[in-house]
Design a protein around this motif. Structure first.
Motif, PDB file in Angstrom:
ATOM      1  N   GLY A  55       0.814  -1.219   0.000  1.00  0.00           N
ATOM      2  CA  GLY A  55       0.000   0.000   0.000  1.00  0.00           C
ATOM      3  C   GLY A  55       0.844   1.264   0.000  1.00  0.00           C
ATOM      4  O   GLY A  55       0.455   2.293  -0.575  1.00  0.00           O
ATOM      5  N   THR A  56       2.010   1.201   0.625  1.00  0.00           N
ATOM      6  CA  THR A  56       2.916   2.354   0.648  1.00  0.00           C
ATOM      7  C   THR A  56       3.390   2.662  -0.771  1.00  0.00           C
ATOM      8  O   THR A  56       3.420   3.819  -1.200  1.00  0.00           O
ATOM      9  CB  THR A  56       4.120   2.037   1.578  1.00  0.00           C
ATOM     10  OG1 THR A  56       3.605   1.720   2.868  1.00  0.00           O
ATOM     11  CG2 THR A  56       5.080   3.197   1.675  1.00  0.00           C
ATOM     12  N   ILE A  81      -1.171   7.002   8.682  1.00  0.00           N
ATOM     13  CA  ILE A  81       0.110   6.292   8.711  1.00  0.00           C
ATOM     14  C   ILE A  81       1.147   7.117   7.938  1.00  0.00           C
ATOM     15  O   ILE A  81       0.788   7.910   7.051  1.00  0.00           O
ATOM     16  CB  ILE A  81      -0.056   4.888   8.088  1.00  0.00           C
ATOM     17  CG1 ILE A  81       1.162   4.009   8.380  1.00  0.00           C
ATOM     18  CG2 ILE A  81      -0.308   4.973   6.596  1.00  0.00           C
ATOM     19  CD1 ILE A  81       0.887   2.524   8.162  1.00  0.00           C
ATOM     20  N   SER A  83       3.038   6.425   5.571  1.00  0.00           N
ATOM     21  CA  SER A  83       3.087   6.163   4.119  1.00  0.00           C
ATOM     22  C   SER A  83       2.552   7.337   3.300  1.00  0.00           C
ATOM     23  O   SER A  83       3.067   7.620   2.207  1.00  0.00           O
ATOM     24  CB  SER A  83       2.259   4.923   3.780  1.00  0.00           C
ATOM     25  OG  SER A  83       2.581   3.854   4.630  1.00  0.00           O
ATOM     26  N   ASP A 152      -6.800   7.288   0.069  1.00  0.00           N
ATOM     27  CA  ASP A 152      -6.116   6.166   0.715  1.00  0.00           C
ATOM     28  C   ASP A 152      -7.210   5.288   1.320  1.00  0.00           C
ATOM     29  O   ASP A 152      -7.784   5.611   2.359  1.00  0.00           O
ATOM     30  CB  ASP A 152      -5.146   6.658   1.791  1.00  0.00           C
ATOM     31  CG  ASP A 152      -4.415   5.495   2.467  1.00  0.00           C
ATOM     32  OD1 ASP A 152      -4.864   4.342   2.322  1.00  0.00           O
ATOM     33  OD2 ASP A 152      -3.409   5.740   3.152  1.00  0.00           O
ATOM     34  N   ALA A 154      -6.755   2.039   2.076  1.00  0.00           N
ATOM     35  CA  ALA A 154      -6.086   0.830   2.564  1.00  0.00           C
ATOM     36  C   ALA A 154      -6.918   0.085   3.612  1.00  0.00           C
ATOM     37  O   ALA A 154      -6.913  -1.144   3.665  1.00  0.00           O
ATOM     38  CB  ALA A 154      -4.725   1.203   3.157  1.00  0.00           C
ATOM     39  N   GLU A 155      -7.626   0.858   4.449  1.00  0.00           N
ATOM     40  CA  GLU A 155      -8.338   0.248   5.580  1.00  0.00           C
ATOM     41  C   GLU A 155      -9.841   0.151   5.324  1.00  0.00           C
ATOM     42  O   GLU A 155     -10.595  -0.098   6.260  1.00  0.00           O
ATOM     43  CB  GLU A 155      -8.106   1.129   6.820  1.00  0.00           C
ATOM     44  CG  GLU A 155      -6.648   1.316   7.158  1.00  0.00           C
ATOM     45  CD  GLU A 155      -6.441   2.175   8.396  1.00  0.00           C
ATOM     46  OE1 GLU A 155      -7.414   2.764   8.899  1.00  0.00           O
ATOM     47  OE2 GLU A 155      -5.283   2.238   8.860  1.00  0.00           O
ATOM     48  N   SER A 176      -4.098  -1.260   0.358  1.00  0.00           N
ATOM     49  CA  SER A 176      -3.102  -2.193   0.890  1.00  0.00           C
ATOM     50  C   SER A 176      -3.787  -3.549   1.028  1.00  0.00           C
ATOM     51  O   SER A 176      -4.964  -3.613   1.392  1.00  0.00           O
ATOM     52  CB  SER A 176      -2.631  -1.726   2.276  1.00  0.00           C
ATOM     53  OG  SER A 176      -1.957  -2.789   2.937  1.00  0.00           O
ATOM     54  N   LYS A 181      -5.557  -6.839   6.390  1.00  0.00           N
ATOM     55  CA  LYS A 181      -6.600  -6.093   5.677  1.00  0.00           C
ATOM     56  C   LYS A 181      -7.806  -6.990   5.366  1.00  0.00           C
ATOM     57  O   LYS A 181      -7.721  -8.210   5.475  1.00  0.00           O
ATOM     58  CB  LYS A 181      -6.012  -5.480   4.396  1.00  0.00           C
ATOM     59  CG  LYS A 181      -4.913  -4.444   4.685  1.00  0.00           C
ATOM     60  CD  LYS A 181      -5.383  -3.317   5.588  1.00  0.00           C
ATOM     61  CE  LYS A 181      -4.389  -2.201   5.766  1.00  0.00           C
ATOM     62  NZ  LYS A 181      -3.199  -2.548   6.551  1.00  0.00           N
TER      63      LYS A 181
HETATM   64  C1  LIG Z   1      -4.273   4.037   5.969  1.00  0.00           C
HETATM   65  C2  LIG Z   1      -3.120   3.243   5.463  1.00  0.00           C
HETATM   66  N1  LIG Z   1      -2.499   3.630   4.339  1.00  0.00           N
HETATM   67  C3  LIG Z   1      -1.445   2.955   3.845  1.00  0.00           C
HETATM   68  C4  LIG Z   1      -0.947   1.840   4.467  1.00  0.00           C
HETATM   69  C5  LIG Z   1       0.285   1.191   3.919  1.00  0.00           C
HETATM   70  O1  LIG Z   1       0.044  -0.093   3.455  1.00  0.00           O
HETATM   71  P1  LIG Z   1       1.226  -1.200   3.436  1.00  0.00           P
HETATM   72  O2  LIG Z   1       1.422  -1.638   4.847  1.00  0.00           O
HETATM   73  O3  LIG Z   1       0.682  -2.278   2.566  1.00  0.00           O
HETATM   74  O4  LIG Z   1       2.427  -0.549   2.858  1.00  0.00           O
HETATM   75  C6  LIG Z   1      -1.568   1.396   5.631  1.00  0.00           C
HETATM   76  C7  LIG Z   1      -1.017   0.240   6.346  1.00  0.00           C
HETATM   77  O5  LIG Z   1      -1.419  -0.775   6.498  1.00  0.00           O
HETATM   78  C8  LIG Z   1      -2.676   2.099   6.159  1.00  0.00           C
HETATM   79  O6  LIG Z   1      -3.282   1.709   7.281  1.00  0.00           O
END
Ligand SMILES: Cc1ncc(COP(=O)(O)O)c(C=O)c1O
Length: 368
Positions: A55-56, A81, A83, A152, A154-155, A176, A181
């Motif tokens: 996700g980053t 986060i 990222s 974003d 990811a969550e 992500s 997840k």
């Molecule tokens: C809101 C959010 N964005 C981005 C990420 C980054 O994802 P990853 O851990 O796959 O790099 C996360 C982490 O899990 C996250 O919680």
């Protein structure tokens, strides 16, 4: 110990991974990747999915794909986060923070307009713990000021804002698929977009910007952020169960909320009208009248066999940014309060109702 999260993998994932191994498609070519990308984009309501290593990397590629002039400003929440801010900085841009809402913990849209300057180019909302930011109001501001939105998500796999899914509303949506997840590929991520040119750009950046007209010939700098067919095989099996995963998360959240409803001062997750919260993690904030610290509470719960996690720490408080002269003297009161007073409880897809009841009893005991 009841873990905060554990992956929920099935026979289908095993079969697809087995097939990838038997046929030798274990690197970044293979039908699982393209199918996974197609299905996930479709699920989000857009045409393109570009799967990446995490996700980053998805956030970094989304920022780089825009090729913004150095010093362009990107508005993002202080509560997130690292990222997100890292992606902004790596693209030569400047992160500009806004506080989060006290109920959804997502970026406070009412604060965004005040932070827009002549250099602002992007708004990056983060859908926290399964509840989306108010995307309608945000898209409205973005359109009025000619700004792009990178979500974003990811969550927030499958979360909705007025019937539209997370990740499919802005110019790009980043996901992500880390093991905790709602759907996972072990490590993995994706950028989804409806824009053909951005999709093309993202694909190039993901794979070292190889040019198609001549082998080993490059006119831009790219990355190796490729995902493997083995990972995508897991993802493909997971997509098939996403409705089930979300239903389980929602049932779990309802059970927690029913058990905690009467505890004075305990702030519980919300589901705003017109939104669908997918409760990626069931998070609580110790509010007025609760004296115990989150560290003490986490230790007591650990003693009872219940694992927890603290909330993010605000970007404006991070030493790495302070040392770079960023966010000096800035205060974000909601972020500061929830980052000190919030934690999340076991929310794994494999938990039984009896596990949730056990956690609820342990939480009550720790607060007594
Ligand atoms: C809101 C959010 N964005 C981005 C990420 C980054 O994802 P990853 O851990 O796959 O790099 C996360 C982490 O899990 C996250 O919680």
């Amino acid at each position: 110990m009841i873990p905060v999260s554990e992956p929920f993998l099935d026979q289908r994932a095993l079969e697809l991974v087995g097939e990838a191994m038997r046929t030798g498609w274990i690197s970044s070519a293979g039908h699982c990747i393209t199918e996974f990308e197609g299905l996930w984009a479709e699920y989000c309501g857009v045409r393109h999915g570009v799967a990446v290593s995490n996700g980053t990397a998805a956030l970094q590629l989304a920022m780089e794909a825009l090729a913004l002039p150095a010093g362009s400003e990107v508005i993002l929440p202080s509560f997130t986060i690292i990222s997100c801010a890292a992606a902004v900085l790596r693209a030569g841009c400047v992160p500009v923070l806004v506080d989060c809402e006290p109920d959804t913990w997502c970026l406070d849209v009412s604060e965004v307009a005040r932070k827009i300057t002549a250099k602002t180019r992007v708004i990056m909302p983060v859908h926290i713990y399964g509840h989306m930011a108010d995307m309608d109001s945000l898209m409205d501001i973005a359109q009025r000021h000619g700004l792009l939105v990178i979500e974003d998500a990811a969550e927030a796999h499958g979360a909705e804002c007025r019937g539209r899914r997370a990740g499919g509303i802005g110019a790009m949506g980043c996901f992500s698929f880390y093991a905790n997840k709602i759907i996972t590929t072990g490590e993995g991520g994706m950028v989804v977009t409806d824009d053909d040119a951005l999709a093309e750009k993202l694909r190039g950046l993901r794979n070292l910007c190889f040019r198609s007209d001549r082998r080993f010939w490059h006119s831009e700098l790219g990355h190796n952020f490729r995902i493997t067919n083995l990972q995508a095989a897991i993802g493909l099996a997971q997509i098939g169960r996403i409705d089930e995963h979300i239903a389980r998360k929602r049932r779990m959240a309802a059970r927690y909320t029913a058990a905690f409803q009467d505890i004075p001062g305990l702030v519980l997750p919300v589901e705003k009208k017109d939104f669908k919260n997918v409760y990626w993690m069931y998070a609580i904030v110790l509010g007025e009248g609760i004296a115990i610290s989150t560290e003490e509470m986490a230790a007591k719960l650990r003693g009872e066999g219940v694992e927890t996690r603290p909330f993010f720490v605000g970007m404006h408080e991070q030493p790495v940014f302070r040392e770079r002269g960023l966010f000096g003297g800035e205060r974000y009161p909601v972020t500061e309060r929830i980052s000190r007073r919030g934690l999340y409880l076991p929310s794994g897809l494999g938990l039984e109702d009896s596990d949730i009841d056990f956690v609820c009893a342990a939480v009550r005991k720790s607060l007594a």
